[in-house]
Design an enzyme around this catalytic site. Structure first.
Site, PDB file in Angstrom:
ATOM      1  N   GLY A 143      84.949  25.809 103.633  1.00 51.87           N
ATOM      2  CA  GLY A 143      83.616  25.855 103.053  1.00 51.87           C
ATOM      3  C   GLY A 143      83.589  26.432 101.650  1.00 51.87           C
ATOM      4  CB  VAL A 196     100.358  34.571 102.541  1.00 44.79           C
ATOM      5  CG1 VAL A 196     100.730  35.182 103.883  1.00 44.79           C
ATOM      6  CG2 VAL A 196     100.010  35.651 101.535  1.00 44.79           C
ATOM      7  CG  ASP A 222      82.810  36.000 103.492  1.00 42.52           C
ATOM      8  OD1 ASP A 222      82.175  36.004 104.567  1.00 42.52           O
ATOM      9  OD2 ASP A 222      83.202  34.962 102.937  1.00 42.52           O
ATOM     10  CE  LYS A 248      84.901  33.333 105.688  1.00 43.60           C
ATOM     11  NZ  LYS A 248      83.831  32.436 105.202  1.00 43.60           N
TER      12      LYS A 248
END
Length: 528
Positions: A20, A97, A140, A142
């Protein structure tokens, strides 16, 4: 995507993720001969308002520099940012990563082993402890922003991006839309109030609840419903969903999910310590009897076979001792006067380039000799120290700025009186530092004291009073004290509109906050 290298040096090789906020590509830095990750941020167009591009570029540089202070292997570093000539695409170049998104660990049919969930949460808490020390707030957190590397090390992605994309300058998100993801958004974010380190702890509680239960904390069908649930509904205790979850772990999750910031754990160190009983000891073999271990993903408990802990808490500072005042300060020598002027000028130039730490060092080099020659409470010395504290505040070093503003406020109160402009301003700045550090109750008390003084010596609609009322209203909103926030913000809105008009930036922000209050997230639901 452009076929040519970005900024003449970053080649895009393979798309890794499509989400998103943006697309992530495996890239290659042709200058430094190393692999990189390149993220194209969505909704980053400034083409409709090119006059904001320069401010946006400055914001990114400032946030990237603050984020770069997080010295921890769980924080991938941001190397570069490229806003292309069309102002339509922002590319972030980051450390690459090799890992698996935590979102792949969530399975409703097979919740994670308790030790695995605790190991992820403990590692995230360790990362946050270093970030909050700076302080940097993620905003943010999550599962999709958390990776588990091949060796089991948890990596927290996108520090600073939420701050870069906040709405008040760049307008990169829809007007009035809070920064954050609704499933993990703390009540103070829903209300549009002040963000503190406890905001990240709430999101961590949402993530841990999801890992242990295999389902989202709240599941309303739309954004409004999710926001209402986060503000007003109690979470379902974990043991009702999964009876084998230890009672102490359920209690930690419920504490993390406290509606008010100050109901949550005091800091990330407390979270880590409460998770310790559920982590493996050095030399332990992977547990096999507490749930099915996922296949094809790294084991986050591996790190605890050679464990490391978050950085230690700061020791409480010793009580401030009165600074001795030289009884007969000597006149300002010509060379010292020139050194002070040069330091101030150089610090100003460095600040214009957002080189805050260097500006602090330049001022510090002249403060000590000036204090020895003139006395520590000489006005010139206090002016230098006030400038240094302001630089620290602007640079985001609230932890160092707070005690300096406190000491300056006391000094100005002795010299010019407790109601003087200098004493008031320093006390207000110290309170703002406290708010940024999560000390919201103390900040409110201090701002209210200053506002009472301002009202006694000046107008309630003065520029100083308006700024204080605004700070107080937004902090009350962050604490969920919406009725009190309304009492402060409604008359403030009328005053701001009367003086500056409804298009003023503060007027718009207050109007949005009042609109959120009108949505009634804090009102009891039907049947309550």
């Amino acid at each position: 995507m452009p076929p040519e290298p970005i900024s003449g040096r970053y080649e895009l090789l393979e798309e890794l993720d499509h989400g998103g906020m943006g697309d992530v590509w495996r890239g290659y830095d042709t200058v430094l001969d190393r692999p990189v990750a390149v993220k194209l941020l969505r909704q980053a167009s400034l083409a409709a308002a090119p006059h904001l591009a320069e401010e946006f570029a400055k914001r990114f540089k400032r946030e990237a520099r603050i984020t770069a202070r997080i010295q921890h292997p769980g924080v991938p570093q941001v190397y570069d940012a490229v806003l292309d000539a069309s102002l339509e695409r922002l590319f972030l170049v980051m450390e690459l990563v090799d890992g698996v998104s935590l979102a792949r660990y969530v399975n409703p049919a097979c919740p994670l082993p308790i030790g695995w969930a605790a190991a992820v949460a403990a590692q995230v808490a360790t990362v946050l402890s270093h970030a909050h020390q700076v302080p940097v707030i993620h905003r943010d957190l999550k599962p999709s922003n958390i990776l588990v590397a091949r060796d089991g090390t948890v990596k927290v992605l996108d520090f600073g991006i939420a701050a870069i994309l906040r709405t008040d300058v760049t307008k990169l998100t829809a007007t009035g839309t809070p920064i954050g993801t609704y499933q993990y958004m703390a009540p103070e974010q829903v209300r549009g109030g002040t963000i503190t380190p406890q905001t990240d702890l709430y999101a961590l509680g949402c993530v841990l609840h999801e890992l242990l239960s295999g389902r989202l904390l709240f599941t309303a069908g739309d954004e409004f419903g999710l926001m209402y649930q986060h503000v007003s509904e109690d979470p379902l205790p974990l043991r009702q969903l999964r009876p084998e979850v230890p009672q102490a772990l359920e209690g930690l999750v419920l504490c993390l999910l406290g509606k008010a910031p100050e109901e949550r754990p005091a800091d990330t160190q407390e979270v880590y310590e409460r998770l310790l009983p559920f982590l493996p000891l050095p030399g332990d073999e992977p547990a096999v009897n507490e749930g099915q271990r996922p296949s094809g993903v790294p084991d986050p408990t591996a790190l605890y076979r050679k464990p490391y802990a978050p950085r230690a808490r700061e020791q409480a500072p010793a009580a401030d001792r009165p600074t001795p005042v030289l009884p007969q300060p000597v006149p300002v020598p010509a060379q010292l006067r020139e050194d002070i002027r040069a330091a101030r000028d150089q610090a100003d130039l460095l600040m214009m380039e957002d080189r805050f730490s260097q500006a602090v060092d330049v001022l510090g080099e002249v403060i000590e000799p000036a204090a020895r020659a003139l006395g520590p409470e000489n006005r010139a010395v206090l002016g230098l120290r006030r400038q240094r504290a302001a630089v620290r505040l602007l640079g985001g070093d609230y932890r160092a700025a707070r005690p300096e503003f406190d000491t300056l406020a006391d000094a100005y109160a002795r010299i010019a009186g407790p109601t003087s402009e200098q004493a008031r301003a320093c006390r207000a700045q110290a309170a703002r530092c406290r708010a940024e550090l999560g000390m919201v109750t103390d900040a409110l008390a201090q701002l209210t004291e200053v506002l009472d003084i301002v009202r006694a010596v000046d107008s309630d609609a003065s520029e100083e009073a308006v700024e204080l009322r605004h700070n107080i209203g937004m902090l009350l909103l962050a604490q969920g004290r919406t009725a009190e926030a309304r009492e402060v913000l409604e008359p403030l809105y009328q005053d701001v509109v009367l003086v500056s008009g409804p298009e003023d930036e503060m007027a718009v922000e207050i109007a949005e906050a009042l609109a959120v209050i009108e949505l009634g997230f804090d009102d009891p639901g039907p049947g309550a």
